[in-house]
Scaffold this motif. Sequence first.
Motif, mmCIF file in Angstrom:
data_model
loop_
_atom_site.group_PDB
_atom_site.id
_atom_site.type_symbol
_atom_site.label_atom_id
_atom_site.label_comp_id
_atom_site.label_asym_id
_atom_site.label_seq_id
_atom_site.Cartn_x
_atom_site.Cartn_y
_atom_site.Cartn_z
ATOM 1 N N LYS A 102 0.989 -1.398 -0.161
ATOM 2 C CA LYS A 102 0.091 -0.067 -0.209
ATOM 3 C C LYS A 102 0.945 1.125 0.017
ATOM 4 C CE LYS A 102 -3.707 -2.811 1.917
ATOM 5 N NZ LYS A 102 -4.990 -2.763 2.736
ATOM 6 N N HIS A 117 -8.620 -3.103 -6.404
ATOM 7 C CA HIS A 117 -8.445 -3.233 -4.772
ATOM 8 C C HIS A 117 -9.554 -2.343 -4.232
ATOM 9 C CE1 HIS A 117 -7.235 -2.794 -0.819
ATOM 10 N NE2 HIS A 117 -6.338 -3.847 -1.021
ATOM 11 N N GLU A 153 -11.428 -10.579 -1.161
ATOM 12 C CA GLU A 153 -10.873 -9.763 -0.033
ATOM 13 C C GLU A 153 -12.308 -8.979 0.512
ATOM 14 O OE1 GLU A 153 -6.453 -8.493 -0.056
ATOM 15 O OE2 GLU A 153 -7.603 -7.150 -1.468
ATOM 16 N N GLY A 211 -7.458 -4.653 6.774
ATOM 17 C CA GLY A 211 -6.941 -3.841 7.548
ATOM 18 C C GLY A 211 -7.706 -3.575 8.632
HETATM 19 P P1 PGA Z 1 -4.621 -6.492 5.243
HETATM 20 O O1 PGA Z 1 -4.489 -5.877 3.672
HETATM 21 O O2 PGA Z 1 -3.847 -7.782 4.998
HETATM 22 O O3 PGA Z 1 -3.690 -5.381 5.977
HETATM 23 O O4 PGA Z 1 -5.983 -6.769 5.624
HETATM 24 C C1 PGA Z 1 -5.096 -6.913 2.438
HETATM 25 C C2 PGA Z 1 -5.061 -5.776 1.116
HETATM 26 O O5 PGA Z 1 -5.902 -5.171 1.514
HETATM 27 O O6 PGA Z 1 -4.692 -6.343 0.367
#
Ligand code: PGA
Length: 268
Positions: free
Chosen positions: A11, A96, A168, A174
Amino acid sequence: MRKPVLIGNWKMNGSLQANQALMVRLLPRLRMFRKSMDLAVCPPLPYLFQVRDLLGYTGIALGAQNASAFVSGAYTGEVSATMLQEMGCRYVLVGHSERRTLYGETNQDVAARFRAVMSVGLTPVLCVGESLEEREADQTSTVVANQIQAVIDEVGLSSLAKGVVAYEPVWAIGTGRTATPEQVSMVHQDIRSFVGRNASEASQDISDALRIIYGGSVKPENAFDLFGLADVDGGLIGGASLHSEDFGAIAGALAEASGLLTDECETN
Ligand code: PGA
């Protein structure tokens, strides 16, 4: 058999110094898995060169977090798939949830970006997933199916399968809140059967070959249970990919869950 794939999504995190420190600690931890799975890291754009050099000939691939649908022109702030290819990227995330929710990318935008990435020979990683409201309204299957169908409409079924699909759930990204293995299993099966039902003769073969990975608060503690599920072919890792020990342990969990922890893997 589908080859497992594990991708780190940094990110908007990192610095020249932090990236160097992370890679120095991470590379030895990933070395032993590089033959048994496809591994990649997706740093922010300004660091592609740096990370490409750090990756060298390790066999670990470079990826980017998005690409424009266009080849070139007056699109301030955008980066084309050709530019990413020139920088040495092999994977590009498209759709995403942070792009969809914070920057308004629609299913059609995402499909056009998917096409652009494919057309220069890179592997698009199509991110799909429902919000909490959509899950609570029982719309998960429809939302995810629409996200995938938009790409099938744009590039066709066989091109979809040349990419990777990352499920996801938005509410698990997150947040520290991981989907349960049952929830993940259900959606992954749903995606595979949705693709398999597509009106094309080869759809069953395509669906069997399609790699579907999971992302959303994957950590060393939950990785093995998630990666052990029949339709889960790996992971897209955000926060934990910034910690060498965690990302290394997640790669270990994927190898173990996929039955790949062989002598070759351990000593390589
Ligand atoms: P995370 O993010 O593992 O921090 O939850 C995953 C992503 O957004 O690809």
